[in-house]
Design a protein around this motif. Structure first.
Motif, PDB file in Angstrom:
ATOM      1  N   MET A   1      17.381  -8.825   3.835  1.00 36.95           N
ATOM      2  CA  MET A   1      16.195  -8.174   2.910  1.00 36.95           C
ATOM      3  C   MET A   1      15.415  -6.977   3.592  1.00 36.95           C
ATOM      4  SD  MET A   1      12.989 -10.001   1.205  1.00 36.95           S
ATOM      5  CE  MET A   1      13.969 -11.429   0.368  1.00 36.95           C
ATOM      6  N   THR A   2      15.202  -5.907   3.199  1.00 32.23           N
ATOM      7  CA  THR A   2      14.430  -5.004   3.572  1.00 32.23           C
ATOM      8  C   THR A   2      13.325  -4.565   2.743  1.00 32.23           C
ATOM      9  OG1 THR A   2      15.863  -3.133   2.508  1.00 32.23           O
ATOM     10  CG2 THR A   2      16.405  -3.640   4.853  1.00 32.23           C
ATOM     11  N   ARG A   3      12.407  -4.028   2.750  1.00 32.00           N
ATOM     12  CA  ARG A   3      11.180  -3.931   2.034  1.00 32.00           C
ATOM     13  C   ARG A   3      10.956  -2.340   1.761  1.00 32.00           C
ATOM     14  NH1 ARG A   3       7.862  -8.250   1.412  1.00 32.00           N
ATOM     15  NH2 ARG A   3       8.597 -10.085   2.664  1.00 32.00           N
ATOM     16  N   ARG A   4      10.511  -2.051   0.510  1.00 32.86           N
ATOM     17  CA  ARG A   4       9.747  -0.867   0.068  1.00 32.86           C
ATOM     18  C   ARG A   4       8.384  -1.003  -0.010  1.00 32.86           C
ATOM     19  NH1 ARG A   4      12.346   1.641  -5.290  1.00 32.86           N
ATOM     20  NH2 ARG A   4      14.006   1.852  -3.936  1.00 32.86           N
TER      21      ARG A   4
ATOM     22  N   THR B   1      19.028  -2.881  -5.373  1.00 27.83           N
ATOM     23  CA  THR B   1      17.683  -3.049  -5.541  1.00 27.83           C
ATOM     24  C   THR B   1      17.391  -3.262  -6.882  1.00 27.83           C
ATOM     25  OG1 THR B   1      17.300  -0.865  -3.935  1.00 27.83           O
ATOM     26  CG2 THR B   1      15.565  -1.526  -5.574  1.00 27.83           C
TER      27      THR B   1
ATOM     28  N   PRO C   1       5.182  -3.161   0.394  1.00 32.92           N
ATOM     29  CA  PRO C   1       5.212  -4.568   0.643  1.00 32.92           C
ATOM     30  C   PRO C   1       5.934  -5.163  -0.433  1.00 32.92           C
ATOM     31  CG  PRO C   1       3.454  -3.716  -1.032  1.00 32.92           C
ATOM     32  CD  PRO C   1       4.271  -2.310  -0.545  1.00 32.92           C
ATOM     33  N   ASP C   2       6.724  -4.699  -1.121  1.00 35.99           N
ATOM     34  CA  ASP C   2       7.840  -5.333  -1.943  1.00 35.99           C
ATOM     35  C   ASP C   2       9.224  -5.560  -1.579  1.00 35.99           C
ATOM     36  OD1 ASP C   2       5.713  -5.535  -4.011  1.00 35.99           O
ATOM     37  OD2 ASP C   2       6.253  -3.099  -4.470  1.00 35.99           O
ATOM     38  N   PRO C   3       9.678  -6.857  -1.483  1.00 41.06           N
ATOM     39  CA  PRO C   3      10.878  -7.171  -1.100  1.00 41.06           C
ATOM     40  C   PRO C   3      12.238  -6.827  -2.097  1.00 41.06           C
ATOM     41  CG  PRO C   3       9.948  -9.005  -1.771  1.00 41.06           C
ATOM     42  CD  PRO C   3       8.989  -8.001  -1.951  1.00 41.06           C
TER      43      PRO C   3
ATOM     44  N   ASP D   1      13.379 -11.497  -8.514  1.00 40.75           N
ATOM     45  CA  ASP D   1      13.461 -12.318  -7.560  1.00 40.75           C
ATOM     46  C   ASP D   1      14.928 -13.076  -7.916  1.00 40.75           C
ATOM     47  OD1 ASP D   1      11.561 -11.218  -6.250  1.00 40.75           O
ATOM     48  OD2 ASP D   1      10.013 -13.063  -6.985  1.00 40.75           O
TER      49      ASP D   1
END
Length: 262
Positions: free
Chosen positions: A233-236, A210, A238-240, A214
């Motif tokens: 990629m997984t999101r927290r 994490t 709206p943020d990748p 970018d």
């Protein structure tokens, strides 16, 4: 913040100059170890004895041999949890890596990498709440870590110089290990599956990385691709910000070269 008088400080410096260890002086005078370490550093700097103040050769400036595996690991720690700072009045900047107290092995590995990359410079550990800052002083930190700049890393461009990229390409697993040790983890997830009509708990291991930058996430993913590790990629929200490694073969590769923090 507790303030200490000049008399107490001078008493501490007298003990230190006579050979007492930082920890012994801190206990004897009931002063935080970090304060004693700072007093000693400032005193040595004023007398021209600051760690790193002597003319230590640099791999970039002088062609000194570099432990590239150790550098690849240390570079990743810097990108994750490190920063370079030069306090007002100090002649020599310091590289500081924040290492959580829950992983003493990580702290040892960080200090060992610093000693390997900067064999002529002293290292130290400064206690903070829940962690220690592992530090090394050198006039050549700017040469070795050209990614340094004003502001937070995720707010500026982070790219590797060609010579750094060559080292990372040669030692990819050290770079991956450093990123996981700084901003990653190895965890066990679980879910429930139907097996023969019966609901059974199923556990599986995965790695997470994490980072808000970018560019740093891209560097991590590029190296994973080169060593054959599948990721997604997984999101927290709206943020990748999260990169996950969960496929069995890829986790086995990560376990063989990285493993959990310790």
């Amino acid at each position: 913040m507790q303030m200490h008088g000049s008399e107490l400080r001078q008493k501490a410096l007298t003990l230190l100059r006579n050979g007492s260890k930082n920890a012994d002086v801190a206990r004897a005078l009931d002063v935080p170890l970090g304060t004693v370490s700072y007093w000693r550093h400032v005193d040595r700097a004023k007398r021209g004895e600051c760690p790193g103040a002597h003319r230590a050769p640099c791999p970039r400036c002088d062609g000194r041999e570099l432990d590239e595996a150790a550098y690849s690991y240390l570079l990743a720690l810097y990108l994750g949890d490190g920063h370079i700072i030069q306090y007002s009045g100090h002649r020599v900047p310091s590289l500081m890596i924040a290492c959580g107290d829950d992983w003493p092995g990580l702290m040892d590995a960080c200090e060992a990498a610093m000693r390997a990359v900067f064999p002529d410079n002293s290292t130290c550990r400064v206690r903070r709440t829940g962690c220690h800052n592992v530090k090394v002083y050198s006039k050549h930190l700017w040469c070795m870590f050209p990614q340094h700049g004003p502001g937070k890393k995720h707010e500026r461009s982070i790219t590797l110089e060609p010579w750094q990229q060559q080292i990372v390409d040669t030692h990819p697993w050290e770079f991956i290990r450093g990123l996981i040790h700084s901003d990653g983890c190895r965890i066990t997830n679980w879910t429930v599956r139907l097996v023969g009509g019966e609901r059974k708990r199923y556990e599986y291991t995965r790695y997470f990385f994490t980072n808000k930058s970018d560019d740093i996430r891209d560097l991590y993913c590029e190296v994973l691709d080169k060593v054959g590790v599948e990721w997604k990629m997984t999101r927290r929200g709206p943020d990748p910000f999260n990169i996950s490694v969960a496929r069995k073969a890829s986790v086995a590769l990560m376990d063989a070269h990285v493993g959990p923090k310790y």
